[in-house]
Design a protein around this motif. Structure first.
Motif, short mmCIF file in Angstrom:
data_model
loop_
_atom_site.label_atom_id
_atom_site.label_comp_id
_atom_site.label_asym_id
_atom_site.label_seq_id
_atom_site.Cartn_x
_atom_site.Cartn_y
_atom_site.Cartn_z
N LEU A 80 -47.14 -2.60 18.22
CA LEU A 80 -45.92 -2.73 19.99
C LEU A 80 -46.97 -2.34 20.65
CD1 LEU A 80 -43.34 0.14 18.98
CD2 LEU A 80 -43.10 -2.14 19.53
N GLN A 81 -48.40 -1.85 20.19
CA GLN A 81 -49.12 -1.98 21.54
C GLN A 81 -49.56 -3.03 22.22
OE1 GLN A 81 -53.26 -2.27 21.67
NE2 GLN A 81 -53.27 -2.48 19.82
N ALA A 82 -49.63 -3.92 21.70
CA ALA A 82 -49.80 -5.38 21.44
C ALA A 82 -48.95 -6.78 22.26
CB ALA A 82 -50.21 -6.36 20.72
N GLY A 83 -47.30 -5.37 22.32
CA GLY A 83 -46.83 -6.22 22.79
C GLY A 83 -45.36 -7.57 21.62
N GLU A 84 -45.49 -7.42 20.77
CA GLU A 84 -45.03 -7.38 19.43
C GLU A 84 -44.33 -7.74 19.67
OE1 GLU A 84 -47.12 -10.27 17.86
OE2 GLU A 84 -49.28 -9.74 18.33
N SER A 85 -43.00 -8.98 19.46
CA SER A 85 -41.91 -8.81 19.01
C SER A 85 -41.48 -8.28 17.87
CB SER A 85 -40.74 -10.18 18.75
OG SER A 85 -41.42 -11.04 18.07
N ASN A 86 -39.68 -7.14 17.46
CA ASN A 86 -39.70 -7.60 15.74
C ASN A 86 -40.02 -8.08 14.58
OD1 ASN A 86 -38.70 -5.03 17.66
ND2 ASN A 86 -36.74 -4.90 16.90
N GLN A 87 -39.29 -9.35 15.15
CA GLN A 87 -39.96 -10.50 14.64
C GLN A 87 -41.53 -11.00 13.91
OE1 GLN A 87 -37.35 -12.32 12.37
NE2 GLN A 87 -39.46 -12.72 10.57
N ALA A 88 -41.92 -11.17 14.87
CA ALA A 88 -43.08 -10.33 14.99
C ALA A 88 -44.52 -9.64 14.31
CB ALA A 88 -44.38 -11.04 15.82
N ILE A 89 -44.07 -8.36 14.10
CA ILE A 89 -43.89 -7.43 13.37
C ILE A 89 -43.65 -7.41 11.96
CG2 ILE A 89 -43.71 -4.70 13.35
CD1 ILE A 89 -43.44 -4.62 16.50
N ALA A 90 -42.82 -7.72 11.70
CA ALA A 90 -42.20 -8.10 10.53
C ALA A 90 -42.56 -9.15 9.89
CB ALA A 90 -40.38 -8.32 10.59
N ASP A 91 -43.39 -10.31 10.56
CA ASP A 91 -43.88 -11.42 9.92
C ASP A 91 -45.62 -10.89 9.35
OD1 ASP A 91 -41.97 -12.92 10.37
OD2 ASP A 91 -42.90 -13.83 12.03
N GLU A 92 -46.09 -9.61 10.13
CA GLU A 92 -47.65 -9.48 10.21
C GLU A 92 -47.42 -8.58 8.77
OE1 GLU A 92 -51.33 -8.60 11.08
OE2 GLU A 92 -50.50 -10.35 11.90
N LEU A 93 -46.01 -7.74 8.47
CA LEU A 93 -46.06 -6.83 7.51
C LEU A 93 -45.14 -7.10 6.36
CD1 LEU A 93 -45.55 -3.43 10.36
CD2 LEU A 93 -47.70 -4.59 9.44
N TYR A 94 -44.78 -8.30 7.13
CA TYR A 94 -44.01 -8.45 5.20
C TYR A 94 -43.06 -7.92 5.14
CZ TYR A 94 -48.63 -11.16 4.90
OH TYR A 94 -49.65 -12.19 5.09
N ILE A 95 -42.15 -7.74 5.88
CA ILE A 95 -40.88 -7.44 5.85
C ILE A 95 -39.81 -8.18 6.68
CG2 ILE A 95 -42.18 -4.53 5.49
CD1 ILE A 95 -42.01 -4.12 8.07
N THR A 96 -39.10 -7.58 6.75
CA THR A 96 -37.74 -7.90 7.36
C THR A 96 -37.93 -6.97 9.25
OG1 THR A 96 -35.51 -6.41 6.49
CG2 THR A 96 -36.10 -8.12 5.33
N GLU A 97 -37.13 -7.88 9.91
CA GLU A 97 -36.59 -7.61 11.09
C GLU A 97 -35.81 -6.17 11.32
OE1 GLU A 97 -35.41 -9.06 15.53
OE2 GLU A 97 -35.30 -10.24 13.94
N ARG A 98 -35.02 -6.34 9.96
CA ARG A 98 -33.82 -5.53 9.93
C ARG A 98 -35.08 -3.97 9.77
NH1 ARG A 98 -28.50 -4.31 6.25
NH2 ARG A 98 -27.92 -2.70 6.82
N THR A 99 -36.12 -4.27 8.87
CA THR A 99 -36.68 -2.90 8.37
C THR A 99 -37.79 -2.64 9.19
OG1 THR A 99 -37.02 -3.52 6.01
CG2 THR A 99 -38.37 -2.12 6.40
N VAL A 100 -37.81 -3.29 10.54
CA VAL A 100 -39.01 -3.32 11.97
C VAL A 100 -38.25 -2.23 12.14
CG1 VAL A 100 -39.66 -4.17 13.86
CG2 VAL A 100 -40.79 -5.11 12.06
N ARG A 101 -36.98 -2.66 12.27
CA ARG A 101 -36.26 -1.85 13.77
C ARG A 101 -35.98 -0.41 13.17
NH1 ARG A 101 -32.50 -6.70 14.11
NH2 ARG A 101 -31.22 -5.59 12.80
N ALA A 102 -35.50 -0.49 11.85
CA ALA A 102 -35.55 0.87 11.17
C ALA A 102 -36.51 1.45 11.75
CB ALA A 102 -34.52 0.67 9.78
N HIS A 103 -37.76 0.90 10.97
CA HIS A 103 -38.88 1.61 11.51
C HIS A 103 -38.93 2.87 12.77
CE1 HIS A 103 -41.03 1.99 7.33
NE2 HIS A 103 -41.09 0.11 7.68
N LEU A 104 -39.23 1.21 14.03
CA LEU A 104 -39.31 1.69 15.80
C LEU A 104 -37.69 2.75 15.55
CD1 LEU A 104 -38.93 -1.92 17.29
CD2 LEU A 104 -41.20 0.04 16.71
#
Length: 101
Positions: free
Chosen positions: A33-57
């Motif tokens: 997040l500190q780099a301003g990454e989008s949910n999709q970019a975070i998902a791609d980086e961590l090999y998880i779904t965008e929905r999982t990123v939203r749950a983590h957030l």
């Protein structure tokens, strides 16, 4: 660390000490997040779904007692980049002031 202020605009400062409560995976998301990454970019980086990123957030915001992504991003950025004295508590004027350089 960063001094804690008591105004609504600085609630993210009060969240900084609670970062230690995050799990390893939540910390990975918080770091991106500190780099301003989008949910999709975070998902791609961590090999998880965008929905999982939203749950983590959502879980991170709950743990840090923050209500929006802007404050979450500010907390993340300052957690990783702020040096002591970068921000100081304001004088109850409703404004946050930068610390001495």
């Amino acid at each position: 660390m960063v001094a804690v202020a008591s105004c609504k605009c600085c609630c993210w400062l009060e969240a900084l000490p609670r970062v230690s409560t995050l799990t390893t995976r939540e910390m990975e998301v918080f770091t991106l997040l500190q780099a301003g990454e989008s949910n999709q970019a975070i998902a791609d980086e961590l090999y998880i779904t965008e929905r999982t990123v939203r749950a983590h957030l959502a879980q991170i915001m709950r743990k840090l007692e923050l209500t929006n992504r802007v404050h979450l991003c500010l907390a993340s950025y300052f957690y990783f980049h702020a040096a002591p004295g970068d921000l100081v508590a304001h004088d109850n004027s409703g404004r946050c002031e930068p610390g001495p350089r």
